[in-house]
Design an enzyme around this catalytic site. Structure first.
Site, PDB file in Angstrom:
ATOM      1  N   ASP A 336       0.825  -1.210   0.000  1.00  7.72           N
ATOM      2  CA  ASP A 336       0.000   0.000   0.000  1.00  7.72           C
ATOM      3  C   ASP A 336       0.859   1.261   0.000  1.00  7.72           C
ATOM      4  O   ASP A 336       2.007   1.245   0.417  1.00  7.72           O
ATOM      5  CB  ASP A 336      -0.933   0.011   1.211  1.00  7.72           C
ATOM      6  CG  ASP A 336      -0.167   0.061   2.524  1.00  7.72           C
ATOM      7  OD1 ASP A 336       0.853  -0.637   2.638  1.00  7.72           O
ATOM      8  OD2 ASP A 336      -0.588   0.794   3.432  1.00  7.72           O
ATOM      9  N   GLU A 337       0.289   2.330  -0.471  1.00  3.54           N
ATOM     10  CA  GLU A 337       0.861   3.680  -0.394  1.00  3.54           C
ATOM     11  C   GLU A 337       2.326   3.734  -0.826  1.00  3.54           C
ATOM     12  O   GLU A 337       3.139   4.430  -0.217  1.00  3.54           O
ATOM     13  CB  GLU A 337       0.704   4.224   1.029  1.00  3.54           C
ATOM     14  CG  GLU A 337      -0.760   4.392   1.419  1.00  3.54           C
ATOM     15  CD  GLU A 337      -0.960   4.809   2.859  1.00  3.54           C
ATOM     16  OE1 GLU A 337      -1.898   5.586   3.119  1.00  3.54           O
ATOM     17  OE2 GLU A 337      -0.205   4.344   3.743  1.00  3.54           O
ATOM     18  N   ALA A 338       2.629   3.008  -1.883  1.00  2.00           N
ATOM     19  CA  ALA A 338       3.992   3.025  -2.426  1.00  2.00           C
ATOM     20  C   ALA A 338       4.125   4.209  -3.393  1.00  2.00           C
ATOM     21  O   ALA A 338       4.457   4.034  -4.569  1.00  2.00           O
ATOM     22  CB  ALA A 338       4.306   1.703  -3.112  1.00  2.00           C
TER      23      ALA A 338
END
Length: 563
Positions: A336-338
């Site tokens: 996530d949220e890379a």
């Protein structure tokens, strides 16, 4: 204003009275205790046939088990729960008598499946039957809730200890009923995690997802990369001391969870959320320069260097060592949220890392951004979007589900337990919105995401992120009373999901939480019995001693999060 809520309040009081909950005056005497109705437990049972004489636990009660090791172990667990409060010996025996509390495994009853049970209560005995040990254990949790709340206390209480007559036949809707604990933003020790496991077990949660790494801290010892824990785990949000689990400590958490029939899913978040690792080893950075340790709460700024071979040596070592001490089926690889990882690099990274998980005998689990790559066969994608997440992202998840990827649902604006209840909640965040108790319960996992076949939904999970949570009291306040509702969404048939009846059952849990020492948020949406009705020390006294103001709006001490 309060005067405009009179009709709703009256209706709520009527519901409470109908449930047999005292709402005025002093607590009923012990001698006046009545049996908890069979259907009042959480999660709601699949089938209830009430009637007949109640059973009563007395000083002569025995816990009778069959000759299996599993039944004896669960019987011993039950005895350990009941002895402190009842003061009774409650010997565990396999002598085959027909009275007492009887625990038996019957492989013949295939309809009960891997986790179902049948509980029959009558004048002479309470009998819990299951096909598998997990079902027997879940039946014991139901029995606990059918007993007066004082059974949870650790000192002798006056009886009686009645169990309503009738039969419960119960099986879960979903096989995955999870809770995630973030130990990276703030570190929680082994005993604190065990305490949370016990709270989860009461509501038949069967999966503990441990978020073991993030920008703020690395929490598991890796022998081949020792600075991950010793340096990367040395701090936390706000600059505190942090901490990490040795392999022996992690194994103890896994063992304890298993004894409560919870499977541990460890998470190493990557390629983003990796600053603790990047700070520990310079070679994991594209420029070869280690950033400083991070104690803030912003996200999306870190990334492993996708193009470096050493990155995959690192991933292989971490997964190999973690898989070796994790008996469960899954390893969660984050995803996530890379935001600092270009999409092409993200796809390349996931394409290379997923086979490593399989190489060491585990299945992939990841946040739903995994569906932006190609999920491996047998992978689970954990959806954490919102009701109003854009349609294209939802369709990407749905397409993966139609192609065989299983889904675990954790919509942030429904079941993220760290979201504030209201604007005045002193703990938690609000980026996903304000999530009151009704909102966390009032949705159906089976039809939440359009275009997703029902067979793709494997269950639900309630994550508890800890940017603002540093103590067990903090965890209690944010998890309760929302956690039991998520557990019910995962266990109970959709036909039982009804807020108006659920909130009455939820209110009845309050004396039990008090007896267990579990703090909680007294939502105005729930018709709680007054604290004085079950002998709680007036929280205003606690608060005055702490020198903090009393929150008159919710009847909650404003210093609760610091206790």
């Amino acid at each position: 204003m309060r005067q405009h809520r009179t009709p709703r309040l009256l209706g709520t009081l009527l519901l409470v009275v109908a449930a047999g909950i005292s709402v005025v005056g002093a607590a009923p005497s012990a001698a006046g205790r009545t049996a908890t109705p069979l259907g009042q437990v959480i999660p709601a049972p699949a089938s209830v046939d009430a009637g007949g004489s109640p059973y009563r636990i007395t000083s002569s009660t025995r816990i009778r088990v069959d000759d299996s090791r599993e039944a004896r172990r669960i019987g011993s667990y039950l005895a350990d729960v009941l002895r402190p409060s009842t003061g009774y010996r409650l010997p565990v025996t396999d002598d085959g008598g027909g009275d007492g509390i009887r625990l038996q495994l019957s492989r013949k009853d295939s309809a009960l499946g891997a986790e179902g049970y049948r509980l029959k209560s009558g004048k002479g005995a309470v009998t819990i039957t299951a096909r598998e040990p997990a079902g027997l254990f879940h039946g014991v949790q139901t029995l606990r809730q059918l007993l007066p709340a004082a059974v949870e206390k650790d000192s002798v209480q006056p009886g009686p200890w009645p169990v309503a007559g009738g039969t419960i036949t119960d099986t879960p809707r979903y096989g995955y009923r999870g809770a995630m604990l973030d130990v990276s933003r703030h570190f929680f020790g082994v005993d604190q995690v065990k305490r949370y496991i016990d709270q989860l077990a009461l509501y038949k949660v069967n999966t503990l997802h441990l978020h073991l790494s993030d920008d703020q801290g690395w929490r598991i010892a890796i022998d081949s990369w020792p600075r991950l824990a010793s340096y990367g785990g040395s701090t936390q949000v706000g600059g505190g001391a942090g901490g990490f689990y040795t392999k022996a400590q992690y194994k103890e958490i896994v063992r304890y969870a298993s004894s409560r029939f919870l499977e541990v899913v460890p998470e190493i978040d990557m390629p983003g959320h990796t600053n603790a690792a990047l700070a520990s080893y310079a070679e994991l950075n594209c420029d070869g320069v280690a950033p400083p340790l991070y104690t803030g709460t912003e996200v999306g700024f870190s990334s492993l260097c996708v193009g470096k071979p050493v990155t995959y040596d690192f991933v292989d070592d971490v997964i190999r060592e973690l898989a070796a001490i994790t008996p469960g089926r899954y390893i969660h690889i984050g995803g996530d949220e890379a935001h600092s990882t270009p999409h092409e690099d993200f796809v390349e990274f996931m394409t290379k890392v997923q086979p490593v998980v399989a190489k060491y005998g585990k299945k992939v689990m990841g946040w739903h951004q995994l569906t932006g790559a190609t999920p491996a066969k047998g992978a689970l994608a954990q959806y954490w979007g919102l009701d109003d997440t854009n349609a294209a992202e939802k369709e990407q998840v749905a397409a993966a589900a139609r192609n065989g990827t299983g889904l675990v649902l954790s919509p942030a604006d429904r079941v993220y337990l760290d979201m504030k209840y209201n604007a005045d909640t002193p703990l938690g965040l609000d980026w996903a919105g304000l999530v009151e108790v009704k909102r966390s319960y009032d949705w159906d996992p089976g039809n939440y995401l359009a275009g997703v076949p029902g067979s793709a939904v494997r269950g639900v999970e309630a994550p508890l992120w800890t940017e603002t949570l540093a103590t067990s009291a903090n965890l209690d306040y944010m998890a309760f009373p929302r956690l039991p509702g998520v557990a019910e969404l995962g266990w109970s048939p959709a036909s039982t999901h009804d807020w108006d009846t659920y909130k009455v059952r939820l209110a009845a849990q309050a004396p039990r939480w008090d007896a267990m020492g579990t703090g909680y948020y007294r939502s105005s949406q729930v018709p709680w019995p007054p604290p004085s009705s079950w002998g709680v020390v007036d929280a205003r006294q606690v608060n005055t001693a702490a020198g903090a103001p009393w929150d008159r709006t919710w009847g909650t001490p404003a210093c609760l999060w610091g206790l």
